[in-house]
Enzyme design. Structure first.
Site, mmCIF file in Angstrom:
data_model
loop_
_atom_site.group_PDB
_atom_site.id
_atom_site.type_symbol
_atom_site.label_atom_id
_atom_site.label_comp_id
_atom_site.label_asym_id
_atom_site.label_seq_id
_atom_site.Cartn_x
_atom_site.Cartn_y
_atom_site.Cartn_z
ATOM 1 C CG ASP A 66 90.564 9.916 103.095
ATOM 2 O OD1 ASP A 66 91.759 9.593 103.066
ATOM 3 O OD2 ASP A 66 89.804 9.621 104.041
ATOM 4 C CB SER A 87 87.956 10.309 107.985
ATOM 5 O OG SER A 87 88.198 9.586 106.810
ATOM 6 C CG ASP A 143 92.020 10.037 107.557
ATOM 7 O OD1 ASP A 143 91.351 9.976 106.510
ATOM 8 O OD2 ASP A 143 91.968 9.187 108.452
ATOM 9 C CG ASP A 187 91.840 6.384 105.800
ATOM 10 O OD1 ASP A 187 91.428 7.273 105.029
ATOM 11 O OD2 ASP A 187 91.183 5.994 106.789
HETATM 12 MG MG MG Z 1 89.935 8.616 105.834
#
Ligand code: MG
Length: 445
Positions: free
Chosen positions: A237, A93, A239, A241
């Site tokens: 961000d 992340s 990844d 999400d």
């Molecule tokens: Mg994330």
């Protein structure tokens, strides 16, 4: 670090091939050796980590569908689409470049909850998985259309009016911090007729700035929004999400408002209960109240929000960290959903994003850490609960004191001798002085 939601570490240090193989094998066993979806973010270590993970899954007899460099929510979606037994997103992340991790997804498309996570940890600890013989090892298949599928499912939402958004010809400055959103989000924006002013779009994992999409890391984007005269700035961000918004004036809206805007757009279209965590802005409650809708607050942690949403089939929820969850797409934070809802909202509103933001209830959050040293954190929480016992207290996750236009949330850390204090009030000054007051109370003898 092993937690219920995944295995995280520094590559070449704590996140070793042995650890990856052990946990991926344990996860394969946990999933009953069924089909597993594997996707990853753009980290430089992603391919290496993924190769270990995939081989380990194959070694215990799991077939794997590799979907490439994709947002974490895309992995969740594909678990559902393929009726897979589980999924692994290889991503750390918003952690810095040296980190990587496995986020584990169950067959429902949700991240593992506490109980499920414990089971995987137990299997890994005892190495109680059985290796497949030569004729039963898993196969690898590649699926190249996961991003396309994801974009379609967002555009197919009935309250997304693609023609209306396209007619506005929005100019959007976009920073995906060289993460997994670098191909996905521009594709989504272009389909919606936006002109994209791109920053750090190449998904090469060399993060151009500290990856968490919080204001102090988004100064370049703020400048570009202004210099390019964009209608909006969007930060994603690594990844993909979480999604943070910057106004046309180059000012951050605070991540809290990504969810607040989504709630404000959706509730008039279809009423329902909103689910969010205890530390998310009061703006959500005030907006919900104005439409006669209820808000349910859960403990902090995406899985707690997602599980509650699924349990009550809530259609809108998420977290104040820029994580919007829409049950129609899947129960997980999804920046594609956040982007599409924001553009729909802006198109319907017909004015500037700064004006749209100002039309919402205004609140500001302050976060501080209390270094306790020798003081027992539980004793601190008990003492404060006793002092404020005549107010509305919530003990779901630490201690929250709920007031009409403000709140104080105290949570102890499981890893350090600290208590986190998060406060919210109508202005940043009030939020800060409230936080200071509780720091002082906590440390008083
Ligand atoms: Mg994330």
């Amino acid at each position: 670090m092993v937690s219920i939601s995944g295995i995280r570490g520094i590559v070449g240090d704590t996140l070793t091939p042995e650890v990856l193989i052990n946990f991926a094998s344990a996860f394969g066993e946990f999933c009953g050796k069924g089909k597993i979806i594997v996707g990853r973010d753009s980290r430089v270590t992603g391919e290496m980590v993924q190769n270990f993970v995939v081989s380990a899954l194959n070694s215990v007899g799991c077939d794997v569908v590799e979907i490439g460099i994709v947002p974490t929510p895309t992995v969740q979606m594909m678990v559902e689409k393929f009726h897979a037994a589980g999924g692994i997103a290889v991503t750390a992340s918003h952690n810095p470049i040296e980190w990587n991790a496995m986020k584990l997804i169950s067959g429902t498309g949700l991240f593992l909850d506490g109980e499920e996570g414990e089971k995987v940890i137990e299997i890994a600890k005892n190495k109680s998985y059985t290796l497949a013989t030569y004729d039963k090892i898993g196969k690898v298949e590649k699926y190249e259309k996961a991003i396309e599928d994801h974009i379609h499912s967002v555009l197919d939402l009935k309250f997304i009016d693609v023609d209306l958004i396209r007619s506005k010809k929005f100019k959007v400055a976009l920073d995906t911090v060289n993460g997994a959103g670098g191909t996905t989000i521009p594709q989504l924006l272009e389909t919606l007729g936006c002109e994209v002013v791109g920053l750090n779009l190449e998904p090469n994992g060399i993060f151009a700035h500290t990856p968490e999409p919080v204001p102090q890391n988004l100064t370049d984007l703020m400048e570009v929004v202004k210099s390019s005269k964009s209608d909006l700035g969007i930060a994603i961000d690594p990844d993909a999400d979480r999604c943070a918004l910057i106004s046309e004036e180059g000012k951050p809206l605070s991540e809290e408002y990504t969810l607040a805007l989504a709630v404000k757009l959706l509730l008039p279209k279809r009423n329902g209960t909103v689910v969010t965590n205890l530390s998310t802005t009061l703006a959500v409650d005030k907006i919900a109240e104005s439409y006669g809708a209820k808000v349910i607050r859960t403990a902090v942690g995406e899985i707690n929000v997602a599980k509650k949403m699924k349990e009550i089939t809530s259609t809108i929820g998420g977290e104040g960290n820029g994580g919007v969850i829409l049950g129609d797409v899947h129960y997980g934070r999804d920046s594609l959903v956040a982007v599409a809802l924001t553009l729909q909202h802006l198109a319907e509103f017909g004015g500037k994003i700064s004006a749209l933001h100002k039309s919402l209830p205004q609140f500001s959050i302050c976060k501080k850490k209390i270094e306790l040293g020798e003081i027992n954190p539980d004793a601190v929480l008990e003492k404060i609960a006793e002092m404020f016992k005549n107010e509305i207290l919530d003990f779901t996750d630490g201690l929250k004191i709920c007031r009409e236009n403000s709140w104080i949330h105290l949570r102890k850390s499981n890893t350090e001798p600290i208590v986190r204090v998060i406060t919210e009030a109508p202005t940043s000054e009030e939020a800060e002085s409230l936080a200071d007051e509780f720091v002082k109370l906590a440390l008083e003898k």
